[in-house]
Write an enzyme that holds these catalytic residues in place. Structure first.
Site, short mmCIF file in Angstrom:
data_model
loop_
_atom_site.label_atom_id
_atom_site.label_comp_id
_atom_site.label_asym_id
_atom_site.label_seq_id
_atom_site.Cartn_x
_atom_site.Cartn_y
_atom_site.Cartn_z
N LYS A 61 -8.62 -0.68 1.13
CA LYS A 61 -9.69 -1.08 2.06
C LYS A 61 -10.51 -2.14 1.36
O LYS A 61 -11.02 -1.91 0.26
CB LYS A 61 -10.58 0.10 2.46
CG LYS A 61 -10.11 0.81 3.69
CD LYS A 61 -10.30 -0.04 4.93
CE LYS A 61 -9.19 0.22 5.92
NZ LYS A 61 -8.83 -0.96 6.67
N GLU A 79 0.81 -1.22 0.00
CA GLU A 79 0.00 0.00 0.00
C GLU A 79 0.84 1.26 0.00
O GLU A 79 1.74 1.43 0.84
CB GLU A 79 -0.93 0.01 1.22
CG GLU A 79 -1.84 1.24 1.27
CD GLU A 79 -2.86 1.18 2.39
OE1 GLU A 79 -3.69 2.09 2.48
OE2 GLU A 79 -2.82 0.21 3.19
#
Length: 340
Positions: free
Chosen positions: A162, A146
């Site tokens: 997410k 990420e």
């Protein structure tokens, strides 16, 4: 022990010049390896020799802990109870989403060799933001998927994750709603230091494949206003929204209440800043190991919303941890299912 070095973005940095806790140094000169704990402890290390190169050669194969020796800061019962308590906060309107995390810890045999662990992760769990930082008193090996912040001049970008499943078919409506909530949070965070009207979302809820799982990933871009530098950028955006929750201030308070200890480099950031060229790439410190006082640590967690099922959220933390814990243990075949 290897001398101090950083290996990140395909570059090997050696010949450590200095270390500072002042983020303003990143607006100065030189190439910096950066590690910031979730709790805000800053380590910026400037290196004089930075070149495209592989990792330093390990002294030998990685010697990790036995798979059964890992212990979790929250066991299954405590974690599932935490999920229920967050749902109660959501019901009362105090928060929309909060990340609940736990830290796994195991004793390390002998003198740990960070390059050996980094090579093992690179082979078994390649990651787009892999990083290894070895400094006096600090050892971090990350297989982060990420991006927290990338910078090229005044152009800045964040790619929050997410939503997690074994396959795309496992992703729920809750995962998509969670992603959109965090995108709004990241937009607002960047908006505090961005040129007016420059914040955009060129990609929303894209499915991205990683070893053993899939993630929903979005992209948020902006232009940094000329009066702001690195301290302002961190003040506006840290800790990353994807590992805290929304609203961030409420989520931080709930996390502090429910999690029994500090997260450390987990959920912080690790990466590099080239102050001379005004370029940078900083990852969210997930899928990340760090060493301290003869122990190795690894964090895992999940975003909790009103639609969360406590058992499913526990399983998500297991899914995120199992492959990496197996690679860092003495047996490459063990998962984290036995972690207590």
């Amino acid at each position: 022990m290897h001398d101090s070095f950083a290996h990140v973005g395909g570059r090997l940095a050696t010949r450590l010049r200095d270390i500072t806790t002042d983020l303003a140094a990143l607006d100065g000169e030189g190439w910096w390896a950066v590690v910031v704990d979730y709790e805000g402890k800053v380590t910026c290390a400037r290196f004089d020799d930075v070149r495209p190169a592989p990792l330093p050669v390990p002294r030998g194969p990685w010697r990790g802990p036995h798979p059964s020796s890992w212990r979790s800061s929250l066991d299954r019962a405590a974690y599932e109870d935490g999920v229920r308590r967050i749902r109660a906060y959501i019901e009362r309107g105090e928060v929309y989403q909060a990340n609940l995390c736990r830290v796994l810890t195991a004793p390390l045999p002998g003198d740990p060799d960070l390059p050996a662990l980094a090579v093992r992760l690179a082979e078994g769990n390649p990651a787009p933001h892999a990083a290894t930082v070895s400094l006096p008193g600090l050892g971090v090996v990350s297989a982060s998927p990420e991006l927290y912040l990338a910078r090229d001049g005044d152009a800045i970008e964040s790619r929050p994750i997410k939503g997690t499943g074994v396959t795309a078919e496992d992703l729920l409506e809750k995962d998509y709603a969670e992603n959109v909530m965090i995108v709004d949070l990241v937009r607002n965070d960047l908006g505090r230091v961005a040129t007016v009207g420059s914040v955009s979302v060129p990609a929303l809820c894209e499915v991205e494949e990683h070893p053993g799982l899939v993630h929903l990933v979005s992209t948020v871009r902006a232009r940094l206003a000329p009066e702001f530098g690195w301290p302002d950028l961190f003040s506006a955006t840290f800790p990353p929204g994807s590992v805290t929750g929304a609203p961030k201030s409420s989520a931080l308070s709930i996390i502090n209440e429910l999690e029994p200890g500090p997260r450390g480099p987990y959920c912080g950031t690790v990466g590099w800043v080239d102050a001379d060229r005004h370029r940078a790439s900083l990852a969210v410190g997930i899928r990340t190991f760090w060493l301290s006082s003869g122990d190795i640590h690894f964090g895992t967690g999940a975003g909790i919303t009103w639609g969360s099922d406590p058992e499913r959220e526990w399983r998500e933390t297991e899914l995120k941890a199992s492959r990496l814990i197996a690679l860092a243990s003495t047996s490459g075949s063990a998962g984290s299912g036995g972690v207590v």
